[in-house]
Design a protein around this motif. Structure first.
Motif, PDB file in Angstrom:
ATOM      1  N   VAL A 558     -10.491  15.487  -5.869  1.00 37.51           N
ATOM      2  CA  VAL A 558     -11.100  14.152  -5.941  1.00 37.51           C
ATOM      3  C   VAL A 558     -10.056  13.126  -6.364  1.00 37.51           C
ATOM      4  CG1 VAL A 558     -12.810  12.753  -7.157  1.00 37.51           C
ATOM      5  CG2 VAL A 558     -13.401  15.064  -6.409  1.00 37.51           C
ATOM      6  N   GLY A 559      -9.183  13.491  -7.297  1.00 34.86           N
ATOM      7  CA  GLY A 559      -8.127  12.576  -7.739  1.00 34.86           C
ATOM      8  C   GLY A 559      -7.180  12.214  -6.622  1.00 34.86           C
ATOM      9  N   ALA A 560      -6.845  13.179  -5.766  1.00 32.19           N
ATOM     10  CA  ALA A 560      -5.969  12.893  -4.628  1.00 32.19           C
ATOM     11  C   ALA A 560      -6.644  11.922  -3.664  1.00 32.19           C
ATOM     12  CB  ALA A 560      -5.607  14.198  -3.924  1.00 32.19           C
ATOM     13  N   ALA A 561      -7.955  12.125  -3.431  1.00 37.28           N
ATOM     14  CA  ALA A 561      -8.685  11.216  -2.539  1.00 37.28           C
ATOM     15  C   ALA A 561      -8.749   9.811  -3.127  1.00 37.28           C
ATOM     16  CB  ALA A 561     -10.094  11.763  -2.301  1.00 37.28           C
ATOM     17  N   ILE A 562      -9.011   9.708  -4.428  1.00 36.19           N
ATOM     18  CA  ILE A 562      -9.060   8.396  -5.080  1.00 36.19           C
ATOM     19  C   ILE A 562      -7.679   7.729  -5.029  1.00 36.19           C
ATOM     20  CG2 ILE A 562      -9.384   7.232  -7.296  1.00 36.19           C
ATOM     21  CD1 ILE A 562     -11.540   9.298  -7.938  1.00 36.19           C
ATOM     22  N   GLY A 563      -6.624   8.531  -5.246  1.00 34.60           N
ATOM     23  CA  GLY A 563      -5.276   7.985  -5.171  1.00 34.60           C
ATOM     24  C   GLY A 563      -4.978   7.402  -3.810  1.00 34.60           C
ATOM     25  N   ALA A 564      -5.357   8.110  -2.751  1.00 32.77           N
ATOM     26  CA  ALA A 564      -5.141   7.603  -1.395  1.00 32.77           C
ATOM     27  C   ALA A 564      -5.937   6.320  -1.154  1.00 32.77           C
ATOM     28  CB  ALA A 564      -5.534   8.666  -0.377  1.00 32.77           C
ATOM     29  N   LEU A 565      -7.177   6.276  -1.672  1.00 31.02           N
ATOM     30  CA  LEU A 565      -8.009   5.090  -1.496  1.00 31.02           C
ATOM     31  C   LEU A 565      -7.425   3.880  -2.214  1.00 31.02           C
ATOM     32  CD1 LEU A 565     -10.665   3.835  -0.493  1.00 31.02           C
ATOM     33  CD2 LEU A 565     -11.744   4.618  -2.611  1.00 31.02           C
ATOM     34  N   LEU A 566      -6.980   4.062  -3.445  1.00 30.27           N
ATOM     35  CA  LEU A 566      -6.445   2.946  -4.223  1.00 30.27           C
ATOM     36  C   LEU A 566      -5.125   2.427  -3.662  1.00 30.27           C
ATOM     37  CD1 LEU A 566      -7.182   4.183  -7.865  1.00 30.27           C
ATOM     38  CD2 LEU A 566      -8.452   2.491  -6.540  1.00 30.27           C
ATOM     39  N   LEU A 567      -4.352   3.310  -3.053  1.00 30.20           N
ATOM     40  CA  LEU A 567      -3.040   2.914  -2.540  1.00 30.20           C
ATOM     41  C   LEU A 567      -3.094   2.392  -1.107  1.00 30.20           C
ATOM     42  CD1 LEU A 567      -0.874   5.891  -3.883  1.00 30.20           C
ATOM     43  CD2 LEU A 567      -0.864   3.540  -4.706  1.00 30.20           C
ATOM     44  N   GLU A 568      -4.272   2.430  -0.497  1.00 26.00           N
ATOM     45  CA  GLU A 568      -4.375   2.127   0.938  1.00 26.00           C
ATOM     46  C   GLU A 568      -3.875   0.726   1.287  1.00 26.00           C
ATOM     47  OE1 GLU A 568      -6.118   0.280   4.360  1.00 26.00           O
ATOM     48  OE2 GLU A 568      -7.119   0.100   2.413  1.00 26.00           O
ATOM     49  N   ASP A 569      -4.229  -0.268   0.502  1.00 22.61           N
ATOM     50  CA  ASP A 569      -3.835  -1.645   0.792  1.00 22.61           C
ATOM     51  C   ASP A 569      -2.645  -2.111  -0.040  1.00 22.61           C
ATOM     52  OD1 ASP A 569      -5.798  -2.131   2.740  1.00 22.61           O
ATOM     53  OD2 ASP A 569      -7.315  -2.459   1.187  1.00 22.61           O
ATOM     54  N   ALA A 570      -1.988  -1.177  -0.714  1.00 23.76           N
ATOM     55  CA  ALA A 570      -0.888  -1.565  -1.585  1.00 23.76           C
ATOM     56  C   ALA A 570       0.335  -1.978  -0.765  1.00 23.76           C
ATOM     57  CB  ALA A 570      -0.518  -0.409  -2.504  1.00 23.76           C
ATOM     58  N   PRO A 571       0.988  -3.093  -1.114  1.00 21.44           N
ATOM     59  CA  PRO A 571       2.239  -3.454  -0.449  1.00 21.44           C
ATOM     60  C   PRO A 571       3.326  -2.431  -0.762  1.00 21.44           C
ATOM     61  CG  PRO A 571       1.841  -4.882  -2.336  1.00 21.44           C
ATOM     62  CD  PRO A 571       0.599  -4.062  -2.143  1.00 21.44           C
ATOM     63  N   ASP A 572       4.400  -2.483   0.041  1.00 21.01           N
ATOM     64  CA  ASP A 572       5.442  -1.457  -0.092  1.00 21.01           C
ATOM     65  C   ASP A 572       6.017  -1.379  -1.494  1.00 21.01           C
ATOM     66  OD1 ASP A 572       5.043  -0.842   2.510  1.00 21.01           O
ATOM     67  OD2 ASP A 572       6.822  -1.884   3.285  1.00 21.01           O
ATOM     68  N   LEU A 573       6.251  -2.545  -2.125  1.00 24.40           N
ATOM     69  CA  LEU A 573       6.850  -2.534  -3.461  1.00 24.40           C
ATOM     70  C   LEU A 573       5.923  -1.878  -4.475  1.00 24.40           C
ATOM     71  CD1 LEU A 573       8.538  -6.068  -3.643  1.00 24.40           C
ATOM     72  CD2 LEU A 573       9.592  -3.859  -3.175  1.00 24.40           C
ATOM     73  N   LEU A 574       4.621  -2.218  -4.412  1.00 21.30           N
ATOM     74  CA  LEU A 574       3.659  -1.619  -5.333  1.00 21.30           C
ATOM     75  C   LEU A 574       3.491  -0.134  -5.054  1.00 21.30           C
ATOM     76  CD1 LEU A 574       1.608  -1.911  -7.595  1.00 21.30           C
ATOM     77  CD2 LEU A 574      -0.115  -2.580  -5.885  1.00 21.30           C
ATOM     78  N   PHE A 575       3.510   0.220  -3.767  1.00 22.16           N
ATOM     79  CA  PHE A 575       3.380   1.634  -3.399  1.00 22.16           C
ATOM     80  C   PHE A 575       4.545   2.439  -3.978  1.00 22.16           C
ATOM     81  CE2 PHE A 575       3.725   5.326  -0.629  1.00 22.16           C
ATOM     82  CZ  PHE A 575       2.396   5.711  -0.486  1.00 22.16           C
ATOM     83  N   ALA A 576       5.751   1.900  -3.865  1.00 18.63           N
ATOM     84  CA  ALA A 576       6.931   2.579  -4.419  1.00 18.63           C
ATOM     85  C   ALA A 576       6.832   2.691  -5.943  1.00 18.63           C
ATOM     86  CB  ALA A 576       8.194   1.841  -4.023  1.00 18.63           C
ATOM     87  N   LEU A 577       6.319   1.638  -6.578  1.00 20.80           N
ATOM     88  CA  LEU A 577       6.161   1.656  -8.027  1.00 20.80           C
ATOM     89  C   LEU A 577       5.196   2.754  -8.452  1.00 20.80           C
ATOM     90  CD1 LEU A 577       6.776   0.173 -10.755  1.00 20.80           C
ATOM     91  CD2 LEU A 577       4.679  -1.134 -10.347  1.00 20.80           C
TER      92      LEU A 577
END
Length: 625
Positions: A558-577
């Motif tokens: 469930v944590g992996a699914a939530i992580g993918a959901l939260l990162l879906e719209d993240a810009p590249d810089l935030l995603f890298a962070l």
């Protein structure tokens, strides 16, 4: 991170659902070895060396997977600063949360976290205590280098109320410093009169520690006590290499209190006491060591024959000559006046006794009408409760003047650690019917618990570990009322970085690499196996253990699914962070829990096993590419 392009909202939603489902499934797959490992751990514990190899191998694979699958892509895309900042934040956050959970008892979840927690606590307390004792103790003014030497040998013990720490005529093996609680010093020559009550930061046992003479008084805990102990043999071994420690001891030898102690407690003539102090001071300065004052030692008949004559207990007389000789070398020989109380019903059995002269009555306070059992010369008493690490079932009182040889718990535990054959013999003995009957009748265990305890203790001995008493384990866990919850939170904390790593990986590539999957599977299996076995040893029910680890598997998915959901719209810089946060937290977890536990269990095999896991993960990545 999902490419929107010219996709319709429905297509985008479908792709996102597919990514979230993939993250969920990969999260569950990577964590499936958690309940599998826990299931194995509650029924069978492999040798520590095997667990160490697997832990180190999985740790190496995880390090490679983190480098290849998280760090390298971010660096290639020019986001090193964001990755580095995120890694620092992740590592610090993990440390902070880990500290909070450990304070509530979460450190019990793994041997490595328990070991690290207690070692750090001991270091902090030793520095604080010695600092607060600065005016009254020469050890208070030591430099950090000298303190580090003491830290390497100091130990912390939690002792329940009513425990006898040492008795008259015991060897002076430790000096004690009270970290918390109260201790009473009694004089056996005055019918156990309490002559001093000690509390936090008081030191005791120091005069016999310095002189090397047997204990002249007795020490009992008046409450639950936490003690910091410094072993005498290890301390004396430090003196040749440390000018500061020698100076501290010389100050004590030159103190009038030391000569007065020898005069009052041992009847040494004043001139002889002063002469010994002067000679010890000079010898210490010249050679780095010194001998204890000369004293008359009791003449004892062959102690091996005494041990071999044990038929009442049925343990020693079956041992080979070599083991009997080692045990005989640890015996402490004493003489006592008529009416001497050796132990009372309900007290923990910290020693057993071989009766060399006289007779002893065993009294059962619960059966007042029954005649006391009288044992004569050559008998062993207090043995069943000693070998089972339990409490005494009766009270033992000398009928007249008596002479005994004592085997103390700490000496017996040392022998168990040194002698695999003795561990094997004791393991077989604990499975005997007479021991089971004793546990049921005198320790008041039902048949199932008695058999379970004996089997668990025998298994631990076979694995080379000295088994703790059931009462000791219960106290350790009970001292943290929320320990079970804290242990679960601690394990969940360890799984959070794993979930974020999987979610980020699936979101970026649509899957996870073979190197990452292999690393997680290999790391989770021995981690769950080792921790689940420890939880069972601490008295936790099997069903609860399996439920906790199965829940962790589900939480990882469930944590992996939530992580993918939260990162879906993240810009590249935030995603890298955020990738950096996940990588930093997981790297900190591997370095602080997996690898220390592997080294603790396996020693020198860990380095090559970690390298093998690292290389295999890279090889898997080449296959995937």
């Amino acid at each position: 991170m999902l490419a929107a392009g010219g996709s319709s909202p429905r297509e985008t939603s479908t792709v996102l659902e597919s990514v979230i489902l993939s993250a969920l499934l990969f999260g569950l797959l990577s964590a499936v070895t958690l309940p599998i490992g826990a299931g194995i751990g509650v029924v069978w514990r492999p040798p520590d060396r095997i667990i160490a190899l697997l832990l180190a191998f999985g740790g190496g694979a995880l390090l490679a997977a983190l480098t290849i699958d998280l760090v390298a892509p971010g660096v290639d895309h020019g986001h090193f600063e964001e990755l580095a900042l995120g890694a620092i934040v992740g590592g610090v956050a993990f440390k902070l949360l880990d500290w909070l959970v450990n304070r509530q008892g979460g450190y019990l979840r793994k041997p490595s976290t328990a070991l690290t927690y207690w070692r750090n606590q001991a270091r902090q307390r030793l520095r604080k205590v010695l600092g607060q004792m600065r005016r009254a103790n020469p050890l208070g003014g030591l430099s950090d280098a000298a303190l580090d030497l003491l830290l390497s040998i100091a130990k912390v013990r939690d002792v329940p109320a009513g425990t006898c720490l040492y008795r008259a005529q015991d060897p002076a093996k430790n000096v004690y410093i009270i970290l918390d609680g109260q201790v009473e010093l009694t004089d056996p020559m005055e019918r156990g009169r309490v002559f001093e009550r000690l509390t936090t930061h008081d030191a005791f046992g120091r005069m016999s520690f310095i002189t090397g003479m047997p204990r002249a008084t007795e020490a009992h805990t008046a409450s639950q006590v936490r003690l910091l102990t410094i072993p005498r043999d290890a301390f004396m071994a430090l003196l040749p290499a440390s000018v500061e420690l020698r100076g501290a001891v010389q100050a004590l030898l030159a103190s009038p209190e030391t000569a007065r102690y020898l005069i009052e407690r041992y009847g040494v003539a004043a001139a002889a006491a002063t002469r010994w102090c002067d000679e010890a001071h000079q010898t210490l300065a010249e050679t780095g060591n010194y001998a204890s004052p000369p004293r008359q030692r009791p003449e004892v008949a062959d102690p091996i024959e005494l041990l071999r004559g044990d038929e009442r207990l049925g343990f020693f007389h079956e041992l080979p000559e070599s083991l009997l000789a080692q045990i005989a070398g640890r015996l402490v020989h004493k003489s006592h006046p008529a009416g001497w109380s050796y132990y009372h019903q309900g007290r923990e059995a910290d020693r057993l006794f071989l009766l060399r002269h006289g007779s002893v009555n065993l009294l059962d306070p619960d059966a007042r009408a029954a005649e006391p059992i009288r044992i004569e010369r050559g008998a062993v008493f207090g043995g069943f409760s000693f070998l089972t690490a339990g409490t005494h079932a009766v009270t033992a009182v000398g009928q007249g003047p008596t002479e005994v040889s004592e085997l103390r718990r700490e000496d017996f535990d040392d022998l168990l650690e040194e002698c695999p054959e003795l561990r094997d013999r004791l393991a077989r003995y604990l499975r005997r019917r007479q021991v089971n009957a004793y546990l049921i009748k005198h320790q008041h265990l039902d048949a199932r618990r008695a058999a379970g305890w004996a089997e668990r203790a025998a298994r631990q001995l076979a694995d080379g570990r000295v088994f703790p008493s059931l009462a000791e384990m219960t106290r350790q866990v009970a001292s943290h009322k929320g320990a079970a919850v804290a242990m679960f939170l601690g394990m969940a904390l360890d799984s959070i970085p794993e979930s974020l790593v999987i979610g980020a990986n699936v979101l970026e590539t649509g899957t996870i690499s073979l190197s990452l999957l292999a690393g997680l599977l290999l790391a989770n299996l021995p981690e769950a196996l080792s921790s689940a076995a420890g939880m069972k040893d601490q008295g936790m029910k099997v069903a609860r253990i399996l439920f906790m680890w199965t829940t962790l598997m589900l939480m990882t998915g469930v944590g992996a699914a939530i992580g993918a959901l939260l990162l879906e719209d993240a810009p590249d810089l935030l995603f890298a962070l955020i990738e950096g946060v996940a990588a930093g937290a997981m790297l900190t977890m591997v370095a602080e829990t997996m690898l220390p536990e592997a080294f603790h269990k396996g020693g020198g095999v860990v380095g090559l096993s970690t390298l093998a896991g690292f290389l295999l993960a890279i090889y898997f990545n080449t296959l995937y590419s």
